[in-house]
Enzyme design. Structure first.
Site, PDB file in Angstrom:
ATOM      1  N   ASP A 198      -7.727 -10.029  -1.924  1.00 20.72           N
ATOM      2  CA  ASP A 198      -8.669  -9.283  -1.071  1.00 20.72           C
ATOM      3  C   ASP A 198     -10.041  -9.281  -1.744  1.00 20.72           C
ATOM      4  OD1 ASP A 198      -9.595  -7.886   1.102  1.00 20.72           O
ATOM      5  OD2 ASP A 198      -8.659  -5.979   0.578  1.00 20.72           O
TER       6      ASP A 198
ATOM      7  N   ARG B  41       0.813  -1.211   0.000  1.00 23.17           N
ATOM      8  CA  ARG B  41       0.000   0.000   0.000  1.00 23.17           C
ATOM      9  C   ARG B  41       0.853   1.271   0.000  1.00 23.17           C
ATOM     10  NH1 ARG B  41      -4.111   0.621   2.949  1.00 23.17           N
ATOM     11  NH2 ARG B  41      -4.487  -1.436   3.841  1.00 23.17           N
TER      12      ARG B  41
END
Length: 392
Positions: free
Chosen positions: A288, A230
């Protein structure tokens, strides 16, 4: 007994490159791999598939899927529905590990377990994690270690949020207690039982993980941080963690082109890992999938994005075709590596004699042509042949 299935003349990545082989499947298992297998000598009914101009690779193991739906962070309307079978198989995923996500109040592990069992009945392999974003952990029995020991489908704790404004801001002592529960639960049940961590962008980063492996005898491989791409700073920390023996998990859909402007895409991150001598055997990738993410927009508002399992194969194609990374290297990230991290190898994550017959056939342009899960075609010649119970 089902007819045997023989795939002939296919370029085999097991995931290591094995060259042109014939693969014989009986029921749910690979029973023979040879340079040539003559169907006339088998002596039993056998469906023969010509794999010429195709590559056979292991079915993907996706360790982070919201099978009962994720999201809800923008209110009740933003709750993602349960996933359907064909969304999983169309992405090349034959083994899923279900997690709750942010909402441990309106969603439950009982529903997660029921969904996993339903997916198994529909023909793929499914497991779940106990625990939750929040601390104290949400569980079925009231104790995470007991969940792991007593329930076959529960293979670890996760996703537990750390270094994130949405987490419970647990102390290091509480974190250490959760890691111990996962480790002891695995030891007493004969499972690998890792602790799977949602990593936010908080200042604490991976500090708890480094302390844990410095101060305890829990192996680094038993605590797996995800979403480590991220940001560049988190990715740099994660590479050091992998060098100490830990697994690190890249989220395929977290990439600049999807709106996460400070993130590092899989193909770029993998190149950085190779350049920095990070052991690729310690790097995994998950989707995810079936969750939702809030992506900032230039107007200051946020856009809801439903995460897709298909990002796994998209990133594999980009890494190979645009970044020049060998297919056998990239495949490890969502086949053999997660299978080993969760104690599913050698049944999962590979194509070898005795392994489960979870196989993808890729065409010459590296698109998914066919998906075989537990010895049965779910996708064949790019057509869905098995749909979920409630799919139209």
């Amino acid at each position: 007994m089902k007819p045997l299935l023989l795939i002939k003349n296919v370029d085999l990545y097991a995931p290591g490159h094995m060259g042109i082989k014939d693969i014989l499947i009986c029921n749910e298992k690979v029973i023979e791999i040879q340079p040539e297998i003559n169907p006339d000598t088998i002596g039993l009914p056998c469906e023969v598939i010509d794999g010429q101009n195709a590559a056979a690779v292991p079915g993907y193991v996706d360790q982070h899927v919201h099978i009962t739906g994720g999201g809800g962070e923008a209110g009740f309307y933003s709750r993602v529905p349960e996933i359907m079978l064909s969304e999983i198989t169309s992405a090349g995923v034959t083994t899923v590990i279900g997690v709750l996500g942010t909402d441990g109040t309106a969603r439950s592990h009982e529903s997660l377990l029921a969904k996993a069992r339903g997916l198994e009945e529909e023909g793929i392999t499914a497991y779940i994690m106990t625990g939750s974003y929040e601390y104290p952990l949400k569980t079925i029995t009231g104790d995470a270690r007991k969940d792991i020991i007593l329930m076959d489908k529960i293979i670890g704790i996760g996703e537990v949020a750390v270094s994130d404004y949405r987490s419970s801001e647990m102390t290091y002592e509480e974190f250490r207690r959760i890691a111990t529960q996962a480790f002891l639960g695995g030891m007493l049940s004969g499972k690998c039982s890792p602790l799977h961590l949602h990593m936010g962008s908080g200042q604490n980063g991976l500090n708890y993980l480094f302390r844990l492996i410095d101060e305890t005898d829990i192996p680094a491989s038993r605590v797996i941080p995800t979403h480590i791409n991220r940001s560049a700073s988190l990715f740099k920390e994660a590479m050091e963690y992998a060098k100490k023996g830990g697994y690190i998990d890249i989220t395929a859909g977290v990439r600049p082109e999807s709106g996460f402007l400070s993130s590092i895409s899989l193909h770029e991150g993998l190149k950085v890992c190779i350049e920095n001598n990070v052991p690729i055997d310690n790097v995994t990738m998950s989707s995810d999938g079936n969750g939702s993410m809030s992506v900032p927009q230039e107007n200051g508002k946020a856009k809801l994005l439903t995460t897709k399992l298909s990002t796994l194969h998209e990133e594999i194609r980009i890494a190979v075709r645009e970044s020049g990374i060998p297919l056998e290297t990239v495949l490890k990230l969502c086949t053999v590596n997660p299978a080993k991290a969760y104690g599913l190898y050698p049944s999962k994550g590979c194509i070898r004699t005795g392994s489960d017959a979870d196989i993808l056939l890729l065409d010459k342009n590296m698109y998914i042509d066919s998906v075989i899960a537990r010895g049965q075609f779910h996708i064949k010649n790019k057509n869905i042949v098995i749909k979920g119970t409630f799919e139209n």
